[in-house]
Design an enzyme around this catalytic site. Structure first.
Site, mmCIF file in Angstrom:
data_model
loop_
_atom_site.group_PDB
_atom_site.id
_atom_site.type_symbol
_atom_site.label_atom_id
_atom_site.label_comp_id
_atom_site.label_asym_id
_atom_site.label_seq_id
_atom_site.Cartn_x
_atom_site.Cartn_y
_atom_site.Cartn_z
ATOM 1 N N VAL A 12 13.759 50.774 30.191
ATOM 2 C CA VAL A 12 13.327 50.730 31.589
ATOM 3 C C VAL A 12 11.888 50.198 31.665
ATOM 4 C CG1 VAL A 12 13.445 51.981 33.779
ATOM 5 C CG2 VAL A 12 14.684 52.847 31.804
ATOM 6 N N LEU A 153 17.338 29.535 30.564
ATOM 7 C CA LEU A 153 18.198 28.382 30.320
ATOM 8 C C LEU A 153 19.582 28.815 29.834
ATOM 9 C CD1 LEU A 153 15.677 26.042 28.432
ATOM 10 C CD2 LEU A 153 16.095 26.234 30.889
ATOM 11 N N ASP A 223 10.173 35.104 15.713
ATOM 12 C CA ASP A 223 10.923 35.229 16.954
ATOM 13 C C ASP A 223 11.668 33.929 17.246
ATOM 14 O OD1 ASP A 223 11.474 36.809 19.488
ATOM 15 O OD2 ASP A 223 10.582 34.997 20.341
ATOM 16 N N LYS A 227 15.941 33.182 17.324
ATOM 17 C CA LYS A 227 16.672 32.437 18.355
ATOM 18 C C LYS A 227 17.464 31.292 17.727
ATOM 19 C CE LYS A 227 13.076 33.439 21.777
ATOM 20 N NZ LYS A 227 11.980 32.876 22.607
ATOM 21 N N GLY A 348 9.877 36.350 30.988
ATOM 22 C CA GLY A 348 9.256 37.189 32.004
ATOM 23 C C GLY A 348 10.274 38.198 32.477
#
Length: 368
Positions: A12, A153, A223, A227, A348
């Site tokens: 949260v 995306l 990171d 991906k 974001g």
């Protein structure tokens, strides 16, 4: 009752809070029966599951009638609770917790679908990847993780659509870090010049909140590599993990041993200017070729070769002209030399929550 969908949300923070707001706007949302953060969990009173947790901020939700606050549940207990609901259940994992990700098969085998932006489970050892999707098939559950790659995306769904329609993926390359995109474009713009020092750009990005709290989490390239591992697996490669291919770290070797603590971060930022010359040399080499320096990843599907690191690109290359955004170029047999290009902003909280919500709506439709 049988058509009711039951929802559990773990995490949260920024993404989770934005997701709750978006869920609250739905005309027919699933019934939220579990909401969990690092130390506490809210549950609707059992055994009837007749109550639901409101789609509100934690403090408001915790104060609602018929809602019980307990200590944070272990993944197995969370799965047991959701699995006992009198209908199909969905877990939304908004964390970056590998422990929870390793438990996805437990949920899926019980028929609990999973929606998540958590990269850890899908980029860890290939055995977990295989177990996740095998368990989903066994439990007749769904798995959606669009937000693990590319921010807003639709990279993963596009790849899957191309392959499902019989196209052959030849190569994938691009920039999957908005932070590194911004740093390199500012350090060496495709148009004009910059005298900014690398360490000052890192410090500014950290100050304005455009980097992880520990900048080394962005600069070590891992990171990005996670991906790329996910992309490669969706494209059909059995990549064992992000440590199985070359990844160029932007952390000076002399600073690798600094502790992972607030003191270590402060020491890293204090000493980073001493290594600006390394990046200046890298920039100069690109300039001598009439090109720009960029940090990109590439997957050659035919050979299985995967790389993450700095490359020299022509100034008119689409990747060379990014300004803090992400881009993925997908070369296929059908598209030939002209790739399918996906380009846009990064993540974001609200944008990532939008991707999670989109996946959640797909799952809800699939379970209806």
């Amino acid at each position: 009752m049988a058509n009711t969908l039951y929802l559990g949300i773990v995490g949260v923070g920024g993404v989770g809070t934005a997701l709750l707001e978006q869920l609250g706007r739905l005309s027919n949302p699933p019934k939220l029966v579990l909401l969990s953060r690092s130390t506490k969990t809210l549950v609707a009173q059992t055994p009837s599951y007749s109550h639901s947790i409101p789609f509100e901020a934690w403090e408001i939700a915790a104060a609602a009638p018929s809602i019980t606050t307990v200590d944070a549940l272990a993944p197995e207990d969370t799965a047991a609770y959701l699995g006992s609901a009198p209908g199909r259940s969905i877990l939304v994992d908004n964390t970056s917790d590998l422990t929870l990700a390793k438990a996805y098969p437990i949920f899926l085998k019980q028929g609990i679908s999973v929606v998540t932006p958590n990269k850890k489970g899908f980029s860890a050892d290939i055995s977990l990847w295989n177990d996740i999707f095998a368990s989903a098939a066994d439990g007749n559950a769904l798995v959606y993780h669009q937000a693990t790659v590319g921010g807003s995306l639709p990279v993963l769904s596009t790849l899957r659509d191309l392959m499902a329609t019989g196209d052959e993926i030849v190569k994938i390359e691009g920039v999957l870090s908005g932070t590194l995109s911004l740093l390199f474009d500012t350090f060496m713009p495709a148009i004009g010049k910059s005298d900014a020092k690398w360490s000052s750009l890192v410090a500014h990005a950290l100050q304005i909140g455009f980097m992880e709290p520990d900048p080394r989490d962005d600069l070590n390239g891992m990171d990005f590599a996670r991906k790329l591992t996910i992309l490669a697996r969706v494209a059909g490669l059995q990549v064992t993990g992000p440590e199985s291919f070359p990844v160029t770290s932007l952390i000076p070797n002399e600073l690798l041993s600094l502790p992972l603590s607030a003191e270590g971060i402060a020491q890293f930022m204090l000493e980073l200017p001493n290594y600006d010359e390394d990046m200046e040399v890298a920039k100069l080499k690109a300039e001598e070729e009439g090109k720009v320096l960029r940090y990109i990843g590439s997957i050659d599907v035919s050979t299985g070769e995967i790389q993450v690191g700095m490359r020299h690109l022509d100034r008119d290359n689409p990747i060379a002209n990014l300004k803090g955004s992400q881009i993925v170029s997908i070369y296929t047999k059908r598209y030939g030399a002209n790739p399918l290009v996906l380009k846009g902003g990064g993540g974001g909280g609200e944008v990532t929550a939008m991707c999670v919500m989109s996946d959640l709506l797909k799952v809800m439709e699939g379970l209806a």
